[in-house]
Design a protein around this motif. Sequence first.
Motif: not given
Lengths: 589, 409
Positions: A386, A544, A547-548, B57-58, B86-87
């Motif tokens: 990413s 990023e 969210t991850l 997108a976890g 998105v979370s």
Amino acid sequence: MNNLRLPAALALLLLAALPLLATAALALGALFDASAWHALWQDPQWQRALTYSIWTGLASTALAWWGAAALLAQGFVGQSLNRLLRGLPVMLATPHAAFAIGLAFLIAPSGWLLRAASPWLTGFEFPPPWPTTQDPWGLGLIAALTAKEIPFLLWTAATQLQRDDLRQRWRAEHALAQTLGYSPQRAYWRVVWPQLAPRLFWPLLAVLAYGLTVVDMALVIGPASPPTLAVLAWQWLQDADLAINAQGAAAGGVLAIVVLVSALGWRALQAVATHRARLGNGERGHEPKRSPTPSVRPEPFDELRTGSVEGLKRTRASIVRWLRQAQPERRGLGGTKTAFGFWLLAALYAAVLLTLAIGSIAGVWPFPALWPEALTTQAWHSVWSSRSTLSTTLVLALAAAVLALAWCVAWLELAPRHWDTAMRPLLNLPLVLPAVLWVVGLYRVALWLRLEGQWSGLLLAHTAMVLPYVLLALSPAYLGFDPRYQALSASLGHGRWRFLLRVKWPLLRRALSASAAVGFAVSVAQYLPTLYIGAGRFSSVTTEAVTLAAGAQRSLTSAYAGLQFLLPVLAFGIAAWVGRPRRFKVATT
Amino acid sequence: MTTPAPTLALTRRHLLLAAGAATGSALPPAWAQTAAPAWTDIEKAARGQTVYFNAWAGSEQINAYIQWAAGELLATHGVKLEHVKVSDAADVVKRVRAEKAAGRKAGEGTVDLIWINGENFAAMKRDGLLGAPFTQTLPNFAYVDTTGKPTTLNDFSVPTDGLESPWGMAQLTFFADSQRLPQPPQSTAELLALARKQPGRISYPRPPAFHGTTFIKQVLLEHTRDAAALARPFTPEAFAGVTAPLWAYLDALHPHLWRGGKQFPANAGAIRQMVSDGELLIALTFNPNDAANEIVAKRLPATTTSWQFAKGTVGNTHFVAIPYNAQARAGAMVVANFLLSPKAQARKADIAHWGDPTVLDLARLPAAERAAFAAAPLPGQVKQTAPALPEPHASWVEPLEKEWTRRYS
């Protein structure tokens, strides 16, 4: 140029004030919802959550304030301030959430510290049931916030001490106080600190507002049942239900009120403290009889006049001490003590960063193994894949930092001083309003201007968030610029532009580049505005990462935290290089 | 009392009741009659469009899967699929709602497709944030196992009415390291016995975290004496009677949990990390193949096993939906159809890529395509699947979470 000065300043003012006011108004407008306040009042958790917020926010701010003040005192007295500040950029650049994650893994029941002692010392085969993270007293959150905010306060204090006018005056006054028999430490606390502290009002308020309203750190390491009010507000604002959103906005409003009240309280406290410090009830002497401001112009050589032998001896001793300290090559004795406090902080940061580095490649890692059973580079692969978000982040942060810097320079150059003072509360609004509330307003402005999901909207939102930090970082040096340079330049027949381009800005290079780096770092760290104004279409390193992190994988979170950390470190590194002092040979007399 | 305040104070459940009543009777014939444009026309219109797909997108694997789909779609249909990471899907619901409040019309939105289910779908449907029904238009929808997997038409007991297209199946699944836990509990009653025997080693995420709420539903479904009431919309009168056994169970369980049940981990990810570290014994997930994925990724030991309770665990379906103001509606439909294709579903079910159970009825597929699905179970996969218990009606979630919060935090 002069006849254009006020209109230009006015234009600048409108340029910044209108969006800020609109955002604030729309954010506060979300608070006029009686049913939301009613729902908040009925909520079973909010009062305890508020108590947590206030406790962690105030305690961490007080500790950070005290820690920064102590380090500064030792640095100032020991003349080791510059050495001390060298490690700061790395600390400043460490993302808050990343720091919390690393710290949590250090001190958790399954964390590294206990692994190191298990089972040979503790006998633990399983992690003990100790509440060392997410503890119900909020101590973990307080520790993390304190360690993260001390560098920020140190750094803003350093920007004050880098002002030529202040530094020279304070050094002289400090030396003078020592000739009156005060120890170097005491002289600092009596003379320098009371003048420095009030100048740190806005940075301190930023720290306080951050501590009271932080979401990401509190999620990682803060109390959980209930969480702090900011976390609750954030969860409510995320809910799909409109009524619960409104309740979240109301909770944000409560936090804003707490920030405001604390700020006023601090102002009052500081007024009292400054007043008492000015009365100078130090051990050495008595209260001055005539002058109410002895720290600025004390009665010189009091002891000489009274003629006591003891006094004379002490005076002589302090003059000798002063002369010794005035020698630039000498490292003060205080240096070792500074080193201790500062090394402690540095060691904590090093441990946290090391934990993150190991965590990012750790696979299976059961307690009480000191080292992971399996290593994996999968997290870094994911970061690498990413990397396209890097360019978005970079361009956005650069553009926002440059825009904000340009505005700030123009404003500080053109605006009359009393305008600047009057406008500060407005310009600092994004610092003080809780982020959860501020982003509501930002988003409404963007929707209204049809800028959502647009690059321009995102840039404006970032610039608005970056502006107060850049202004905060830049103004001490800029406003403290010695006016005699201008007179000198004018006397040589140079115009204003020539003066700015050839004299003032080059001399302020260091402050300018450092402020830009701060702006860059602030932009990189923006999560909520990027998410909302970007409508998710622009992903930055931070969005990023967050969210991850929703998947709560330690390796991935650590890897992204590393990336999030790298960019600001680079920016600060470049700033330090651009602003490096020019070396002149000083003729020793 | 004719001020607007009482209207505002109307809770979600009232509106849901109204929505449920309306959709239950009037809507299905209405959307069945909608004249469907020919699929080829839709494909033609979709060519060249960019579809902004707002999806959680976890997980790296899910993100990689969406990347793969994007490549396929560009090559075969000329549709550019952009993964908007998105979370939390609720963020997207809010964004669409804010856009509607700001007067955005059809074709003026920022979201083309959203990964959604449960409460978020109920909210979007209720607030009219979804456009016209579209699933019957999708050619691949014919393969969906609507009889064997009834949750593909009823999302948390809310009828989908063609407004969202099924994407994958989910079922509450537990996993643990078999070396630390040789005999996994087969019901919540056995779980309680285990917690008594090994205090402090069991926990569940703090509601309203998704998995925490699901755990509560599981307990409720196992212990309530009136399961039928849960399939109907929530009523305050029914609540106390239906949920009393739940609170009795939790009251008994909590003192034996991690940190005495005074604190709970934030989410399922945190629990998985703690299981990996050895701090907790049992993790919970909605993906029966989750543990197998984690073993492959070396984040869980190879001795990890997954299981579902013998009498069944809560199961549901996740979907994709198209907001009313999507800019690339045709493109979004092409994407939804592609995601239902045997090729995409087989890859999704493949543990090497995602490992998410399919929504299709394999018996209806041509033999060649069916073969792509068959695979021997891998270490960590659920060996014996249990029945999927249908989710309670979406309107129960909020009262359940509220009551949990009132009692335990």
